[in-house]
Scaffold this motif. Structure first.
Motif, mmCIF file in Angstrom:
data_model
loop_
_atom_site.group_PDB
_atom_site.id
_atom_site.type_symbol
_atom_site.label_atom_id
_atom_site.label_comp_id
_atom_site.label_asym_id
_atom_site.label_seq_id
_atom_site.Cartn_x
_atom_site.Cartn_y
_atom_site.Cartn_z
ATOM 1 N N MET A 222 106.891 59.645 91.572
ATOM 2 C CA MET A 222 107.182 58.898 90.363
ATOM 3 C C MET A 222 106.021 59.049 89.381
ATOM 4 N N ARG A 223 106.355 59.233 88.104
ATOM 5 C CA ARG A 223 105.327 59.344 87.062
ATOM 6 C C ARG A 223 105.219 58.014 86.321
ATOM 7 N N SER A 224 104.014 57.511 86.190
ATOM 8 C CA SER A 224 103.826 56.256 85.472
ATOM 9 C C SER A 224 102.730 56.405 84.423
ATOM 10 N N ILE A 225 102.886 55.636 83.356
ATOM 11 C CA ILE A 225 101.831 55.499 82.351
ATOM 12 C C ILE A 225 101.436 54.036 82.324
ATOM 13 N N VAL A 226 100.149 53.772 82.446
ATOM 14 C CA VAL A 226 99.615 52.420 82.335
ATOM 15 C C VAL A 226 98.863 52.336 81.010
ATOM 16 N N ILE A 227 99.252 51.393 80.167
ATOM 17 C CA ILE A 227 98.620 51.226 78.855
ATOM 18 C C ILE A 227 97.566 50.137 78.953
ATOM 19 N N GLY A 228 96.306 50.515 78.760
ATOM 20 C CA GLY A 228 95.218 49.550 78.760
ATOM 21 C C GLY A 228 94.322 49.678 79.973
ATOM 22 N N ALA A 229 93.067 50.087 79.746
ATOM 23 C CA ALA A 229 92.106 50.222 80.853
ATOM 24 C C ALA A 229 91.161 49.034 80.883
ATOM 25 N N GLY A 230 91.756 47.829 80.753
ATOM 26 C CA GLY A 230 91.020 46.616 81.056
ATOM 27 C C GLY A 230 91.143 46.320 82.536
ATOM 28 N N ILE A 231 90.824 45.113 82.914
ATOM 29 C CA ILE A 231 90.775 44.793 84.341
ATOM 30 C C ILE A 231 92.164 44.835 84.983
ATOM 31 N N ILE A 232 93.211 44.399 84.258
ATOM 32 C CA ILE A 232 94.553 44.411 84.835
ATOM 33 C C ILE A 232 95.093 45.832 84.906
ATOM 34 N N GLY A 233 94.974 46.575 83.825
ATOM 35 C CA GLY A 233 95.499 47.931 83.812
ATOM 36 C C GLY A 233 94.812 48.836 84.813
ATOM 37 N N THR A 234 93.495 48.686 84.942
ATOM 38 C CA THR A 234 92.758 49.559 85.862
ATOM 39 C C THR A 234 93.066 49.217 87.313
ATOM 40 N N CYS A 235 93.135 47.917 87.632
ATOM 41 C CA CYS A 235 93.544 47.529 88.993
ATOM 42 C C CYS A 235 94.933 48.069 89.318
ATOM 43 N N THR A 236 95.833 47.977 88.345
ATOM 44 C CA THR A 236 97.202 48.445 88.566
ATOM 45 C C THR A 236 97.257 49.952 88.749
ATOM 46 N N ALA A 237 96.502 50.674 87.945
ATOM 47 C CA ALA A 237 96.453 52.130 88.107
ATOM 48 C C ALA A 237 95.997 52.510 89.515
ATOM 49 N N LEU A 238 94.993 51.802 90.016
ATOM 50 C CA LEU A 238 94.493 52.079 91.366
ATOM 51 C C LEU A 238 95.578 51.809 92.410
ATOM 52 N N ARG A 239 96.221 50.644 92.337
ATOM 53 C CA ARG A 239 97.227 50.299 93.350
ATOM 54 C C ARG A 239 98.448 51.213 93.279
ATOM 55 N N LEU A 240 98.858 51.600 92.086
ATOM 56 C CA LEU A 240 99.981 52.535 91.981
ATOM 57 C C LEU A 240 99.616 53.888 92.583
ATOM 58 N N GLY B 253 87.312 48.391 79.131
ATOM 59 C CA GLY B 253 86.648 47.097 79.044
ATOM 60 C C GLY B 253 86.279 46.654 77.655
ATOM 61 N N ASP B 254 86.643 47.411 76.617
ATOM 62 C CA ASP B 254 86.263 47.038 75.257
ATOM 63 C C ASP B 254 87.153 45.953 74.652
ATOM 64 N N GLY B 255 88.220 45.564 75.346
ATOM 65 C CA GLY B 255 89.073 44.493 74.854
ATOM 66 C C GLY B 255 88.643 43.158 75.437
ATOM 67 N N THR B 256 89.611 42.372 75.879
ATOM 68 C CA THR B 256 89.330 41.030 76.394
ATOM 69 C C THR B 256 88.445 41.067 77.625
ATOM 70 N N THR B 257 88.622 42.060 78.486
ATOM 71 C CA THR B 257 87.855 42.127 79.732
ATOM 72 C C THR B 257 86.358 42.058 79.495
ATOM 73 N N GLY B 258 85.881 42.752 78.493
ATOM 74 C CA GLY B 258 84.439 42.810 78.239
ATOM 75 C C GLY B 258 83.879 41.595 77.543
ATOM 76 N N THR B 259 84.747 40.637 77.176
ATOM 77 C CA THR B 259 84.270 39.433 76.494
ATOM 78 C C THR B 259 84.765 38.194 77.231
ATOM 79 N N CYS C 237 99.741 46.915 79.838
ATOM 80 C CA CYS C 237 98.643 45.990 80.125
ATOM 81 C C CYS C 237 97.706 45.967 78.911
ATOM 82 N N ALA C 238 98.307 45.776 77.746
ATOM 83 C CA ALA C 238 97.583 45.935 76.488
ATOM 84 C C ALA C 238 96.928 44.656 75.990
ATOM 85 N N GLY C 239 96.888 43.616 76.818
ATOM 86 C CA GLY C 239 96.179 42.407 76.442
ATOM 87 C C GLY C 239 96.701 41.798 75.155
#
Length: 379
Positions: A3-21, A37-43, A203-205
């Motif tokens: 299966m091919r997936s695209i995860v939008i957003g490399a904050g904490i939720i998107g990155t965790c999800t990319a790993l688990r997928l 981490g430049d969005g909500t995750t980093g602040t 996962c675009a916050g």
């Protein structure tokens, strides 16, 4: 074929999800509009907790988040991002103290680790550099709560994800979805490039509402542009001090946690409303000085500390303040996750989302589905 997936957003939720997928055998492309981490995750104040959540389903989801963090620790040992030293909380007035004591009793009754300590016990055994008013009769201690260093966490997550073949694209903005009927078949980038996928995970916050509106999905977030918006907060980083605070501390009017061995990160909800998107942060505003002034009442040797930086936190806050997780209504192949409690919940939501994307529904997420915002058609 995987299966091919695209995860939008490399904050904490998107990155965790990319790993688990990726661990489940899904081919993953992780797309970030800026840098990880430049969005909500980093602040974020980055406090991991569940005890403060009143709705039982939300409490249980946050407990699951804390447990999922510990599972990640077992996978990625020697984790420098995770600090489980607990959380201390006390209140100023007799009425507020009584409410706190009842909260501890309630949490103990449902099995959440919580206890009451005397100020003398706290200063002697846990935090010798705290100053606690003589009128305080008891301090709540939640030993299993913790905090993390979000960008350090992301660094290790990304390394693990990329080792499994996750492709990371930074400074790459998704502006729309590619559709085949009512089925998402990929994304459209700002450059005009089209990327194909079987499943897209948003996962675009705080940008989620605008992005999903491109395909007619209504998911309202509290806007940071509103006057005195709840979506905006102020974090204050101090200069180095000659004292140690090892735990998350909720003192009257100010929240305190360590940021490295000799600096403190401060937050005060009563000052958040004084910050807007237009407030200049360099040099730090007077509001930041007021937050530090409040903290000086509770930590030794903070008199000469200065505000090293002021940080505007822009929260991803759904309108009802609860997490939103699941398949989007009316659009197939599009999964969304957005929540204010992202730091606590990310590892658990990632595990659950990976299972749902692979075909196994999660009962724990029933309260948090995105279709709760859709207009109800009367008969």
């Amino acid at each position: 074929m995987a299966m091919r997936s695209i995860v939008i957003g490399a904050g904490i939720i998107g990155t965790c999800t990319a790993l688990r997928l990726a661990q489940s055998g899904v081919q993953v492309t992780l797309i970030e509009a800026n840098l990880p981490g430049d969005g909500t995750t980093g602040t974020s104040f980055a406090w991991l907790n569940a005890g403060a959540k009143r709705l039982r389903e939300y409490y249980e989801l946050n407990v699951a988040g804390m447990e999922a963090h510990r599972r990640l620790l077992a996978e990625l040992p020697d984790a420098p991002w995770y600090v489980q030293t607990g959380n201390l909380e006390w209140r100023a007035t007799p009425e507020a103290q009584e409410r706190l004591f009842k909260q501890v009793e309630r949490l103990q009754g449902i099995g959440y680790p919580a206890k009451l300590l005397t100020p003398a016990q706290v200063v002697k055994d846990l935090e010798p550099d705290l100053m606690i008013e003589s009128s305080v009769e008891g301090i709540a201690y939640y030993p299993e709560e913790s905090h993390i260093y979000p960008k350090l966490f992301l660094t290790h997550l990304l390394r693990a994800a990329q080792s499994l073949g996750v492709e990371l694209h930074t400074r790459t903005k998704v502006v729309d979805f590619e559709m085949s009927g009512n089925q998402v078949s990929g994304v459209v980038l700002e450059s005009g490039t089209h990327l194909k996928a079987d499943v897209v995970v948003c996962c675009a916050g705080r940008w989620t509402e605008k992005l999903l509106s491109q395909v007619g999905v209504y998911l309202p977030l509290i806007s940071p542009e509103e006057p005195e918006s709840e979506a905006i907060g102020l974090l204050v980083l101090t200069s180095e001090i000659c004292a140690t605070v090892q735990r998350v501390v909720h003192a009257p009017g100010v929240n305190i946690r360590p940021d490295g061995p000799s600096r403190l990160l401060l937050h005060s909800g009563k000052f958040d409303r004084q910050i807007s998107l237009q407030t200049p942060l360099s040099p730090p505003p007077q509001t930041a000085e007021e937050v530090l002034s409040n903290a000086r009442k509770f930590v030794r040797n903070l008199e000469t500390a200065r505000v090293e930086s002021a940080i505007r936190a822009i929260r991803a806050l759904p309108q009802d303040e609860l997490s939103v997780v699941g398949w989007t209504p009316g659009v197939e192949g599009l999964y969304v996750m957005v929540t204010h409690a992202g730091v606590t919940l990310a590892p658990a939501l990632a595990e659950m989302a990976a299972r749902e994307i692979n075909g196994t529904p999660e009962k724990m997420l029933a309260t948090f589905r995105p279709d709760r915002f859709q207009p109800q058609v009367s008969g």
